[in-house]
Design an enzyme around this catalytic site. Structure first.
Site, PDB file in Angstrom:
ATOM      1  CD  GLU A 296     109.988 -89.927   2.048  1.00  0.00           C
ATOM      2  OE1 GLU A 296     109.109 -89.152   2.469  1.00  0.00           O
ATOM      3  OE2 GLU A 296     110.311 -90.974   2.654  1.00  0.00           O
TER       4      GLU A 296
ATOM      5  CG  ASP B  97     125.735 -88.349  13.594  1.00  0.00           C
ATOM      6  OD1 ASP B  97     126.019 -87.606  14.556  1.00  0.00           O
ATOM      7  OD2 ASP B  97     126.167 -88.162  12.443  1.00  0.00           O
TER       8      ASP B  97
END
Length: 292
Positions: A98, A201
């Protein structure tokens, strides 16, 4: 760049995976990191985000990222781009997701972000780890399951990076022994807590303000680990707004002594950056190790 042949191959691959006829009309290059080519693609079905890299160097990177994105979306805690397709064409690995549209932050942006992350961290499983190895940046991240966080952190995170840095002549034998000594101390450093679903992360470059004014996180290195790893990562490379940390503590307080564990948690991403980029990261790593 996406030439006409690659564009047609991507269109065919997407059509097959998404079960609808896709035609890529335009691919516009956008900023996207150090190892990937990234594009906003315009198709007959709307706009999507495309990442590509060398399939020989990173044959399974996007498959692992696809799985991580799906896992985070399953937590229903933070907005995560929907992964749509991945594969290999013409020697290029690709990932389609997306396209997230940038917005303006709502007044309680940081508080909402923090409470969403706390909800995500409450997703758990019996063991630390993940079904397969994945990547932090371009470094392979091992996720062999262990029931102990200290064992997991030593054998899947710190020691593999120390060996890699030593083999590449980035650190010496004395520093490897310092890492080994710290690993022996980990059971005394970390209190016991259930595995938490981590982004893996979570720094300022891996989230953005979405169209609804809320945080959208991406580029994960997902695994179930100690939740202090995500919080410590947010404090690197510029850090988050202080409102974020107060709100997280209010939503789910960290266990006592967390302040003293920040450096130990940051050691892993700093070792990754030392292997990838060298430079001052050596001194950052050395300073943490010398405190133990």
């Amino acid at each position: 760049m996406i030439d006409e042949i690659l564009q047609k191959q991507l269109s065919a691959a997407l059509s097959e995976q998404l079960k609808v006829k896709i035609h890529i009309n335009e691919a516009k290059s956008v900023h996207g990191g150090d190892i990937n080519e990234t594009f906003r693609i315009a198709t007959n079905e709307g706009y999507f985000f495309l990442k590509m890299n060398d399939a020989k160097k990173y044959p399974d990177m996007f498959a692992r990222e696809f799985a991580g994105l799906e896992t985070l979306r399953g937590a229903q805690a933070l907005h995560v781009p929907q992964p749509l397709a991945h594969g290999i064409v013409s020697g290029k690995s690709y990932l389609i997701t997306e396209l997230v549209i940038k917005g303006s932050a709502v007044h309680d942006f940081w508080e909402d972000f923090a409470t969403g992350l706390a909800r995500q961290h409450r997703k758990t499983q019996p063991h630390f780890g993940f079904p397969a190895a994945n990547y932090l940046g371009s470094i392979r991240q091992f996720n062999t399951p262990y029931s102990s966080w200290s064992v997991f952190y030593a054998f899947n995170r710190l020691m593999p990076l120390a060996r890699m840095a030593y083999d590449q002549h980035i650190i010496d034998k004395d520093m490897v022994q310092q890492v080994e000594r710290l690993c022996r101390l980990l059971p005394q450093i970390f209190p016991q807590e259930a595995p938490a679903l981590l982004h893996g992360d979570l720094w300022s470059g891996n989230f953005m303000v979405g169209a609804q004014g809320r945080a959208c996180v991406f580029d994960p290195a997902v695994y179930y680990g100690n939740r202090e790893m995500d919080l410590a990562m947010t404090r690197l490379f510029g850090g988050f707004d202080t409102k974020f940390y107060y709100a997280y503590q209010a939503a789910w307080p960290l266990l006592p002594g967390w302040q003293q564990r920040i450096g130990v948690c940051q050691l892993y991403p700093l070792l990754v950056h030392l292997v990838l980029f060298g430079g001052n990261y050596y001194n950052n790593v050395k300073e943490i190790l010398q405190s133990y």
